[in-house]
Design a protein around this motif. Structure first.
Motif, PDB file in Angstrom:
ATOM      1  N   ILE A  12     -26.550 -49.724 -17.739  1.00 14.33           N
ATOM      2  CA  ILE A  12     -27.683 -49.187 -18.299  1.00 14.33           C
ATOM      3  C   ILE A  12     -28.397 -50.325 -17.385  1.00 14.33           C
ATOM      4  O   ILE A  12     -29.741 -49.739 -17.330  1.00 14.33           O
ATOM      5  CB  ILE A  12     -28.458 -49.178 -19.779  1.00 14.33           C
ATOM      6  N   SER A  86     -23.464 -44.544 -22.448  1.00 13.56           N
ATOM      7  CA  SER A  86     -22.828 -43.635 -23.241  1.00 13.56           C
ATOM      8  C   SER A  86     -22.753 -42.585 -22.626  1.00 13.56           C
ATOM      9  O   SER A  86     -23.298 -41.618 -22.983  1.00 13.56           O
ATOM     10  CB  SER A  86     -22.371 -43.931 -24.440  1.00 13.56           C
ATOM     11  N   ILE A  89     -24.789 -38.806 -25.041  1.00 11.89           N
ATOM     12  CA  ILE A  89     -25.739 -39.064 -25.714  1.00 11.89           C
ATOM     13  C   ILE A  89     -26.949 -38.860 -25.398  1.00 11.89           C
ATOM     14  O   ILE A  89     -27.291 -39.537 -24.162  1.00 11.89           O
ATOM     15  CB  ILE A  89     -25.473 -40.637 -26.380  1.00 11.89           C
ATOM     16  N   ALA A 115     -28.380 -47.257 -24.686  1.00 12.48           N
ATOM     17  CA  ALA A 115     -28.876 -47.776 -24.574  1.00 12.48           C
ATOM     18  C   ALA A 115     -29.797 -47.654 -25.772  1.00 12.48           C
ATOM     19  O   ALA A 115     -31.013 -48.376 -26.106  1.00 12.48           O
ATOM     20  CB  ALA A 115     -30.290 -46.401 -23.632  1.00 12.48           C
ATOM     21  N   TYR A 160     -35.697 -41.328 -27.634  1.00 11.38           N
ATOM     22  CA  TYR A 160     -35.760 -42.637 -25.452  1.00 11.38           C
ATOM     23  C   TYR A 160     -37.074 -41.836 -24.547  1.00 11.38           C
ATOM     24  O   TYR A 160     -37.586 -40.564 -25.753  1.00 11.38           O
ATOM     25  CB  TYR A 160     -34.766 -41.502 -25.024  1.00 11.38           C
ATOM     26  N   GLU A 161     -37.302 -41.762 -23.738  1.00 10.94           N
ATOM     27  CA  GLU A 161     -38.960 -41.656 -23.221  1.00 10.94           C
ATOM     28  C   GLU A 161     -39.058 -42.495 -22.049  1.00 10.94           C
ATOM     29  O   GLU A 161     -38.646 -43.456 -21.415  1.00 10.94           O
ATOM     30  CB  GLU A 161     -40.139 -42.662 -24.342  1.00 10.94           C
ATOM     31  N   LEU A 189     -33.685 -52.207 -20.154  1.00 12.86           N
ATOM     32  CA  LEU A 189     -32.664 -52.646 -21.203  1.00 12.86           C
ATOM     33  C   LEU A 189     -31.868 -53.800 -20.078  1.00 12.86           C
ATOM     34  O   LEU A 189     -31.395 -52.471 -19.119  1.00 12.86           O
ATOM     35  CB  LEU A 189     -32.523 -52.195 -22.261  1.00 12.86           C
ATOM     36  N   GLU A 216     -37.446 -47.496 -17.852  1.00 10.28           N
ATOM     37  CA  GLU A 216     -37.252 -46.834 -18.706  1.00 10.28           C
ATOM     38  C   GLU A 216     -37.361 -47.226 -20.413  1.00 10.28           C
ATOM     39  O   GLU A 216     -37.185 -48.497 -20.270  1.00 10.28           O
ATOM     40  CB  GLU A 216     -35.348 -46.050 -18.958  1.00 10.28           C
ATOM     41  N   PHE A 217     -37.603 -46.597 -21.192  1.00 13.34           N
ATOM     42  CA  PHE A 217     -38.366 -47.351 -22.644  1.00 13.34           C
ATOM     43  C   PHE A 217     -37.179 -46.542 -23.696  1.00 13.34           C
ATOM     44  O   PHE A 217     -36.872 -45.586 -23.557  1.00 13.34           O
ATOM     45  CB  PHE A 217     -39.351 -46.792 -22.732  1.00 13.34           C
TER      46      PHE A 217
HETATM   47  N1  SAM Z   1     -26.343 -41.829 -22.151  1.00 13.94           N
HETATM   48  C1  SAM Z   1     -27.023 -42.592 -22.165  1.00 13.94           C
HETATM   49  C2  SAM Z   1     -27.158 -44.254 -23.339  1.00 13.94           C
HETATM   50  O1  SAM Z   1     -27.286 -43.456 -24.418  1.00 13.94           O
HETATM   51  O2  SAM Z   1     -26.666 -44.882 -22.860  1.00 13.94           O
HETATM   52  C3  SAM Z   1     -28.878 -42.074 -22.343  1.00 13.94           C
HETATM   53  C4  SAM Z   1     -28.856 -41.200 -21.283  1.00 13.94           C
HETATM   54  S1  SAM Z   1     -30.669 -40.565 -21.190  1.00 13.94           S
HETATM   55  C5  SAM Z   1     -30.738 -39.457 -20.123  1.00 13.94           C
HETATM   56  C6  SAM Z   1     -31.562 -41.539 -20.374  1.00 13.94           C
HETATM   57  C7  SAM Z   1     -32.856 -42.113 -21.041  1.00 13.94           C
HETATM   58  O3  SAM Z   1     -31.824 -43.683 -21.878  1.00 13.94           O
HETATM   59  C8  SAM Z   1     -33.333 -43.081 -20.457  1.00 13.94           C
HETATM   60  O4  SAM Z   1     -34.942 -42.396 -20.519  1.00 13.94           O
HETATM   61  C9  SAM Z   1     -34.252 -44.250 -22.104  1.00 13.94           C
HETATM   62  O5  SAM Z   1     -35.610 -43.645 -22.299  1.00 13.94           O
HETATM   63  C10 SAM Z   1     -32.900 -44.533 -21.861  1.00 13.94           C
HETATM   64  N2  SAM Z   1     -32.563 -45.793 -20.780  1.00 13.94           N
HETATM   65  C11 SAM Z   1     -31.117 -46.028 -20.083  1.00 13.94           C
HETATM   66  N3  SAM Z   1     -31.394 -47.032 -19.654  1.00 13.94           N
HETATM   67  C12 SAM Z   1     -32.381 -47.883 -20.488  1.00 13.94           C
HETATM   68  C13 SAM Z   1     -32.759 -48.910 -19.395  1.00 13.94           C
HETATM   69  N4  SAM Z   1     -32.204 -49.799 -18.972  1.00 13.94           N
HETATM   70  N5  SAM Z   1     -33.934 -49.597 -20.776  1.00 13.94           N
HETATM   71  C14 SAM Z   1     -34.343 -48.963 -21.364  1.00 13.94           C
HETATM   72  N6  SAM Z   1     -34.039 -47.399 -21.382  1.00 13.94           N
HETATM   73  C15 SAM Z   1     -32.856 -47.310 -21.193  1.00 13.94           C
END
Ligand code: SAM
Length: 276
Positions: A12, A86, A89, A115, A160-161, A189, A216-217
């Motif tokens: 991530i 992952s 998710i 995340a 997630y945001e 992260l 990303e949050f």
């Molecule tokens: N499937 C991925 C997982 O569960 O790790 C998440 C996919 S989702 C489309 C993307 C969201 O995950 C972002 O909008 C953010 O909320 C979170 N995210 C992904 N990478 C991140 C990071 N490095 N730091 C903080 N939030 C993260």
């Protein structure tokens, strides 16, 4: 003999987080299904892996999902990767897993970066019982309804945001959960500028109004505090059912939610709400 679908978690932020098993699976798969092939190509180049890629994303997931299922059913091994973290998710991988499960195809998930779990572990909030709420709707009405349904949630909540929606989400959360509720805002992260801000919803709102959010949050919000209160009366239950129906819930859903929030049996709430 049918092949297999591997769910391969990817970093991530920090490329060092790819595991030996993930790497081997990507090397040995017949093909890779990727949410964004450009993003995945960067990772594959970094790993020195050359492999046939198919694009599998939100807008082609039904048709492409069928093609992938057919190929696996014919004996191929597919590795699914999302943009980061992952697969399945809060991303379209969820649908591919459903299609494979329906077709009787074996799905194997390799553990790895996620995340939500990374944020929960460093949040400083209670981790014993938690619920994952994913992304809130971009539409204000359904976002508020989602949060209102969580008003009595005692478990730690994970959201997630995206940065451009953070302020409106914090505003709604402060309105529904109260400005004093604890929140851990976990940003970027595993990246260079990783940051965890442990504060209240009200203070977070002030902070990110003054300093616009970037990156990303994941928001980890404390559950509702246990309330020392009198046993709720039938009048309390009827009033809550009315309020929830005014917010747009059906009578059935309002009764179910009231029973859950007030800790009353559903039939007691049903009787109390007969005139609601
Ligand atoms: N499937 C991925 C997982 O569960 O790790 C998440 C996919 S989702 C489309 C993307 C969201 O995950 C972002 O909008 C953010 O909320 C979170 N995210 C992904 N990478 C991140 C990071 N490095 N730091 C903080 N939030 C993260």
């Amino acid at each position: 003999m049918a092949g297999i679908l591997y769910l391969v978690p990817t970093p991530i932020g920090n490329l060092g987080d790819i595991s030996i098993r993930c790497r081997q699976t990507l090397e040995e798969a017949d093909f890779i299904a990727a949410e964004d092939t450009r993003v995945s190509l960067k990772l594959l180049n970094h790993l020195g892996i050359k492999k046939s890629l198919v694009s599998y994303h939100e807008h082609n997931k039904a048709a492409m999902g069928r093609q992938i299922v057919e190929r696996i059913a014919a004996g191929e091994v597919c590795a699914l990767v999302s943009d980061a973290g992952s697969p399945a998710i809060s991303d379209p991988g969820e649908d591919l897993v459903k299609q494979c499960a329906e077709a009787g195809i074996t799905v194997c998930a390799i553990p790895g970066p996620c995340a939500a779990i990374t944020a929960l572990s460093i949040s400083g909030q209670s981790t014993g019982r938690f619920c994952f709420e994913g992304f809130l709707s971009t539409a204000k009405k359904s976002r508020r309804e989602h949060l209102t349904a969580l008003a009595g949630e005692r478990r730690t909540m994970i959201f997630y945001e995206a940065p451009h929606k953070l302020l409106s989400t914090l505003e709604d959360m402060a309105a529904v959960f109260g400005p004093d509720r604890q929140v851990s805002l976990c940003r970027e992260l595993t990246k260079l500028h990783e940051e965890v801000v442990r504060t209240t919803l009200g203070q977070a709102l002030e902070r990110y109004t003054a300093q616009p959010p970037k990156g990303e949050f994941v928001l980890v919000v404390a559950g509702a505090p246990a309330q020392v209160r009198q046993a709720p009366s039938p009048e309390d239950a009827a009033a809550r059912v009315r309020a929830l129906m005014d917010q747009g819930l059906t009578r059935k859903d309002a009764i179910r939610q009231t029973a859950q929030e007030l800790g009353l049996p559903k039939n007691v709430v049903y009787d109390a709400a007969l005139d609601a």
